[in-house]
Motif scaffolding. Structure first.
Motif, PDB file in Angstrom:
ATOM      1  N   GLU A 195      -3.076  -5.218  11.069  1.00  0.00           N
ATOM      2  CA  GLU A 195      -2.394  -5.669   9.859  1.00  0.00           C
ATOM      3  C   GLU A 195      -2.247  -7.189   9.853  1.00  0.00           C
ATOM      4  O   GLU A 195      -1.903  -7.792  10.876  1.00  0.00           O
ATOM      5  CB  GLU A 195      -1.020  -5.010   9.726  1.00  0.00           C
ATOM      6  CG  GLU A 195      -1.091  -3.540   9.350  1.00  0.00           C
ATOM      7  CD  GLU A 195       0.266  -2.940   9.043  1.00  0.00           C
ATOM      8  OE1 GLU A 195       0.334  -2.105   8.136  1.00  0.00           O
ATOM      9  OE2 GLU A 195       1.249  -3.287   9.744  1.00  0.00           O
ATOM     10  N   GLN A 240       0.306  -3.670 -11.126  1.00  0.00           N
ATOM     11  CA  GLN A 240      -0.010  -2.905  -9.921  1.00  0.00           C
ATOM     12  C   GLN A 240       0.995  -1.780  -9.709  1.00  0.00           C
ATOM     13  O   GLN A 240       0.631  -0.680  -9.285  1.00  0.00           O
ATOM     14  CB  GLN A 240      -0.022  -3.836  -8.704  1.00  0.00           C
ATOM     15  CG  GLN A 240      -0.414  -3.139  -7.404  1.00  0.00           C
ATOM     16  CD  GLN A 240      -0.379  -4.087  -6.207  1.00  0.00           C
ATOM     17  OE1 GLN A 240      -0.200  -5.307  -6.362  1.00  0.00           O
ATOM     18  NE2 GLN A 240      -0.516  -3.542  -5.027  1.00  0.00           N
ATOM     19  N   LEU A 260       0.171   2.294  -9.622  1.00  0.00           N
ATOM     20  CA  LEU A 260       0.548   3.142  -8.489  1.00  0.00           C
ATOM     21  C   LEU A 260       1.331   4.364  -8.961  1.00  0.00           C
ATOM     22  O   LEU A 260       1.102   5.484  -8.503  1.00  0.00           O
ATOM     23  CB  LEU A 260       1.392   2.352  -7.488  1.00  0.00           C
ATOM     24  CG  LEU A 260       0.694   1.251  -6.682  1.00  0.00           C
ATOM     25  CD1 LEU A 260       1.718   0.525  -5.821  1.00  0.00           C
ATOM     26  CD2 LEU A 260      -0.403   1.827  -5.810  1.00  0.00           C
ATOM     27  N   GLU A 288       0.862  -1.166   0.000  1.00  0.00           N
ATOM     28  CA  GLU A 288       0.000   0.000   0.000  1.00  0.00           C
ATOM     29  C   GLU A 288       0.903   1.222   0.000  1.00  0.00           C
ATOM     30  O   GLU A 288       1.880   1.283   0.757  1.00  0.00           O
ATOM     31  CB  GLU A 288      -0.915   0.013   1.221  1.00  0.00           C
ATOM     32  CG  GLU A 288      -1.895  -1.142   1.268  1.00  0.00           C
ATOM     33  CD  GLU A 288      -2.756  -1.142   2.521  1.00  0.00           C
ATOM     34  OE1 GLU A 288      -2.509  -0.277   3.392  1.00  0.00           O
ATOM     35  OE2 GLU A 288      -3.649  -1.992   2.635  1.00  0.00           O
ATOM     36  N   LEU A 289       0.590   2.189  -0.854  1.00  0.00           N
ATOM     37  CA  LEU A 289       1.462   3.355  -1.022  1.00  0.00           C
ATOM     38  C   LEU A 289       1.789   4.032   0.298  1.00  0.00           C
ATOM     39  O   LEU A 289       2.959   4.241   0.640  1.00  0.00           O
ATOM     40  CB  LEU A 289       0.795   4.365  -1.954  1.00  0.00           C
ATOM     41  CG  LEU A 289       1.149   4.325  -3.434  1.00  0.00           C
ATOM     42  CD1 LEU A 289       0.396   5.428  -4.160  1.00  0.00           C
ATOM     43  CD2 LEU A 289       2.643   4.466  -3.641  1.00  0.00           C
ATOM     44  N   GLU A 290       0.772   4.404   1.033  1.00  0.00           N
ATOM     45  CA  GLU A 290       0.985   5.163   2.264  1.00  0.00           C
ATOM     46  C   GLU A 290       1.833   4.378   3.253  1.00  0.00           C
ATOM     47  O   GLU A 290       2.764   4.915   3.852  1.00  0.00           O
ATOM     48  CB  GLU A 290      -0.360   5.521   2.894  1.00  0.00           C
ATOM     49  CG  GLU A 290      -0.231   6.281   4.214  1.00  0.00           C
ATOM     50  CD  GLU A 290      -1.578   6.567   4.847  1.00  0.00           C
ATOM     51  OE1 GLU A 290      -1.658   6.572   6.084  1.00  0.00           O
ATOM     52  OE2 GLU A 290      -2.546   6.787   4.091  1.00  0.00           O
ATOM     53  N   ARG A 291       1.535   3.110   3.404  1.00  0.00           N
ATOM     54  CA  ARG A 291       2.279   2.273   4.363  1.00  0.00           C
ATOM     55  C   ARG A 291       3.748   2.177   3.987  1.00  0.00           C
ATOM     56  O   ARG A 291       4.641   2.348   4.824  1.00  0.00           O
ATOM     57  CB  ARG A 291       1.645   0.876   4.415  1.00  0.00           C
ATOM     58  CG  ARG A 291       2.353  -0.128   5.344  1.00  0.00           C
ATOM     59  CD  ARG A 291       2.316   0.329   6.788  1.00  0.00           C
ATOM     60  NE  ARG A 291       2.558  -0.750   7.726  1.00  0.00           N
ATOM     61  CZ  ARG A 291       3.758  -1.139   8.189  1.00  0.00           C
ATOM     62  NH1 ARG A 291       4.848  -0.513   7.763  1.00  0.00           N
ATOM     63  NH2 ARG A 291       3.877  -2.120   9.049  1.00  0.00           N
TER      64      ARG A 291
END
Length: 283
Positions: free
Chosen positions: A278, A247, A251, A221-224
């Motif tokens: 998580e 994917q 992104l 996930e980008l933010e993570r």
């Protein structure tokens, strides 16, 4: 030139390289005549060892592309690799003396030029080297640039990096590069496989990243990923897993500017820290 390479990960020694040879864009000619027979032998030994370890651990995308790199007995000539690479995806490799500053790095990627360190590790560094050398860059990075999706992703990353530099967000974006292009995993064959160059060029981390119960493996996930810290001189404590290569390109085509503003308001995440709720990906 006055501008030193930026290294966000932690290490006990600075990067090396003869930057007096570099042009204004930090590229330099490959001094092929300077390689000794021992240098070629080191490359051959590294290639033989790593390629033997790939089945069952490396992404099939990488395994299928590796032959395009060319002969394994000696260090390849950049111009010979470029003849094949440019025909395949419009990319070319350019020599650099070592790690280079962010903006020149991003600029090269945006032009579909991949910087490859032109020196090779010393024999005593055969098992492990902190900074990238020619084997890491060629064997680890270049085969997947023959893949059209990855080729487009890396260019998009370079274009995004130039925007990030204007917004003061390079460190956040560097984490995305680290956890994908350098140390990324992908779902394949009912499990996970490695596609990141830092894993693929390391005998120990290739097996560790795919089979060890010790590290955390999380969906990308980008933010993570962009909040997660890392070190550059140990095996990774967290890996991020993609479902497929597309994917990454999806992104990279997003507008990161709002995300940077959001991330500045949030704390960073430790290299082996799990957040509430998580779920780890099993191996």
């Amino acid at each position: 030139m006055g501008q030193a390479p930026v290294v966000y990960g932690q290490s006990d020694r600075p990067p090396r390289g003869d930057y007096s040879r570099a042009k204004e864009d930090y590229t330099c000619a490959q001094d092929y005549a300077a390689y000794t027979e021992a240098d070629h032998a080191t490359y051959h030994r590294l290639y033989e060892r790593q390629s033997a370890l790939l089945p069952g651990l490396a992404s099939q995308h990488f395994i299928d592309a590796l032959p395009a790199l060319g002969a394994k007995e000696r260090i390849p000539r950049f111009e010979e690799v470029n003849e094949r690479l440019y025909k395949a995806t419009g990319w070319e490799i350019v020599g650099v003396p070592g790690l280079i500053p962010e903006v020149p790095f991003f600029s090269l990627l945006a032009q579909r030029k991949f910087p490859v360190t032109d020196w090779i590790r010393r024999p005593e560094e055969f098992e492990y080297i902190v900074e990238p050398d020619i084997f890491h860059d060629l064997f680890g990075h270049i085969p997947l640039l023959f893949n059209p999706v990855i080729a487009d992703f890396v260019q998009a990353y370079g274009q995004g990096g130039l925007k990030a530099a204007e917004l003061g967000a390079c460190e956040m974006l560097s984490r995305l590069y680290w956890y994908t292009i350098e140390f990324g995993l992908i779902r394949e064959s009912g499990g996970v496989r490695a596609y990141g160059a830092g894993i693929l060029s390391s005998a120990g981390e290739l097996n560790y990243s795919v089979t060890s119960p010790e590290p955390h493996r999380l969906p990308l996930e980008l933010e993570r990923a962009m909040r997660t810290l890392y070190k550059i001189d140990t095996y990774q404590q967290t890996y991020f897993v993609i479902d497929d290569m597309q994917q990454l390109l999806d992104l990279a085509n997003a507008d990161f500017a709002p995300l940077y503003a959001q991330l500045r308001q949030q704390p960073t995440i430790g290299a082996k820290q799990l957040l509430a709720g998580e779920q780890l990906i099993p191996v």
